[in-house]
Motif scaffolding. Structure first.
Motif, PDB file in Angstrom:
ATOM      1  N   GLN A  34      49.753  46.228  27.753  1.00 12.22           N
ATOM      2  CA  GLN A  34      49.628  45.263  28.758  1.00 12.22           C
ATOM      3  C   GLN A  34      49.441  43.567  28.390  1.00 12.22           C
ATOM      4  O   GLN A  34      48.668  43.563  27.541  1.00 12.22           O
ATOM      5  CB  GLN A  34      48.719  45.868  29.933  1.00 12.22           C
ATOM      6  N   ARG A  35      49.840  42.859  29.326  1.00 14.28           N
ATOM      7  CA  ARG A  35      49.485  41.582  29.108  1.00 14.28           C
ATOM      8  C   ARG A  35      47.797  41.568  29.338  1.00 14.28           C
ATOM      9  O   ARG A  35      47.198  41.965  30.113  1.00 14.28           O
ATOM     10  CB  ARG A  35      49.683  40.530  30.179  1.00 14.28           C
ATOM     11  N   GLN A  98      41.096  34.435  25.431  1.00 13.47           N
ATOM     12  CA  GLN A  98      41.614  34.717  26.639  1.00 13.47           C
ATOM     13  C   GLN A  98      40.699  33.914  27.897  1.00 13.47           C
ATOM     14  O   GLN A  98      39.700  34.374  28.540  1.00 13.47           O
ATOM     15  CB  GLN A  98      41.598  36.002  27.112  1.00 13.47           C
ATOM     16  N   GLY A  99      40.957  32.651  27.811  1.00 12.48           N
ATOM     17  CA  GLY A  99      39.791  31.650  28.435  1.00 12.48           C
ATOM     18  C   GLY A  99      39.892  32.080  30.133  1.00 12.48           C
ATOM     19  O   GLY A  99      38.934  32.020  30.827  1.00 12.48           O
ATOM     20  N   LYS A 100      41.068  32.489  30.658  1.00  9.16           N
ATOM     21  CA  LYS A 100      41.381  32.668  31.994  1.00  9.16           C
ATOM     22  C   LYS A 100      40.274  33.945  32.414  1.00  9.16           C
ATOM     23  O   LYS A 100      39.742  34.052  33.488  1.00  9.16           O
ATOM     24  CB  LYS A 100      42.704  32.892  32.380  1.00  9.16           C
ATOM     25  N   LEU A 101      40.855  35.130  31.634  1.00 12.36           N
ATOM     26  CA  LEU A 101      39.924  36.093  31.792  1.00 12.36           C
ATOM     27  C   LEU A 101      38.539  35.973  31.583  1.00 12.36           C
ATOM     28  O   LEU A 101      37.754  36.638  32.435  1.00 12.36           O
ATOM     29  CB  LEU A 101      40.525  37.142  30.890  1.00 12.36           C
ATOM     30  N   ALA A 102      38.061  35.146  30.585  1.00 11.74           N
ATOM     31  CA  ALA A 102      36.743  35.040  30.584  1.00 11.74           C
ATOM     32  C   ALA A 102      36.086  34.368  31.650  1.00 11.74           C
ATOM     33  O   ALA A 102      34.853  34.652  32.137  1.00 11.74           O
ATOM     34  CB  ALA A 102      36.319  34.234  29.256  1.00 11.74           C
ATOM     35  N   MET A 103      36.762  33.465  32.403  1.00  9.85           N
ATOM     36  CA  MET A 103      36.510  32.708  33.563  1.00  9.85           C
ATOM     37  C   MET A 103      36.271  33.757  34.787  1.00  9.85           C
ATOM     38  O   MET A 103      35.465  33.581  35.403  1.00  9.85           O
ATOM     39  CB  MET A 103      37.297  31.454  33.832  1.00  9.85           C
TER      40      MET A 103
END
Length: 120
Positions: A34-35, A98-103
């Protein structure tokens, strides 16, 4: 304030339940495909299932004790445990770029802080 705490706890519980159920029900290979599934590399299938089971338990621990008025102190305790899980998730996603997921996981951490402080 009580309504805001219920909303925050309910949102975290929904996230925990869905995320945990996915980790428990879907095989590691499918999660990895998955993405955003790169986080599964280097983690055993059993560890992924264990994380999923902890998330499902957290979902119940964030709302049921207060709802049923049985050991309501377990809600902030669960929120603190969720904070620890989100520190790990934020760190892992950050290391993988994975900056967005970290945020997103950092935002869940913030909600858990709100629930923990509000319910203690």
């Amino acid at each position: 304030m009580n309504v805001a705490l219920w909303i925050a706890a309910g949102l975290l519980a929904a996230v925990a339940l869905v995320g945990g159920a996915v980790k428990v029900a879907i095989p590691k290979a499918k999660l990895a495909a998955q993405r955003g599934g790169e986080w599964t590399q280097g983690i055993s299938a059993g560890s992924i299932k264990a994380i999923g089971a902890l998330e499902v338990l957290a979902a119940f621990g964030l709302v049921l004790p207060r709802l049923l008025d049985i050991a309501p102190v377990m809600v902030p305790v669960t929120a603190v445990c969720w904070m620890a899980l989100m520190v790990g998730a934020t760190t892992l996603h950050g290391r993988l770029g994975q900056g967005k997921l970290a945020m997103v996981t950092a935002a869940y951490f913030g909600l858990a802080v709100f629930v923990a402080v509000g319910r203690f």
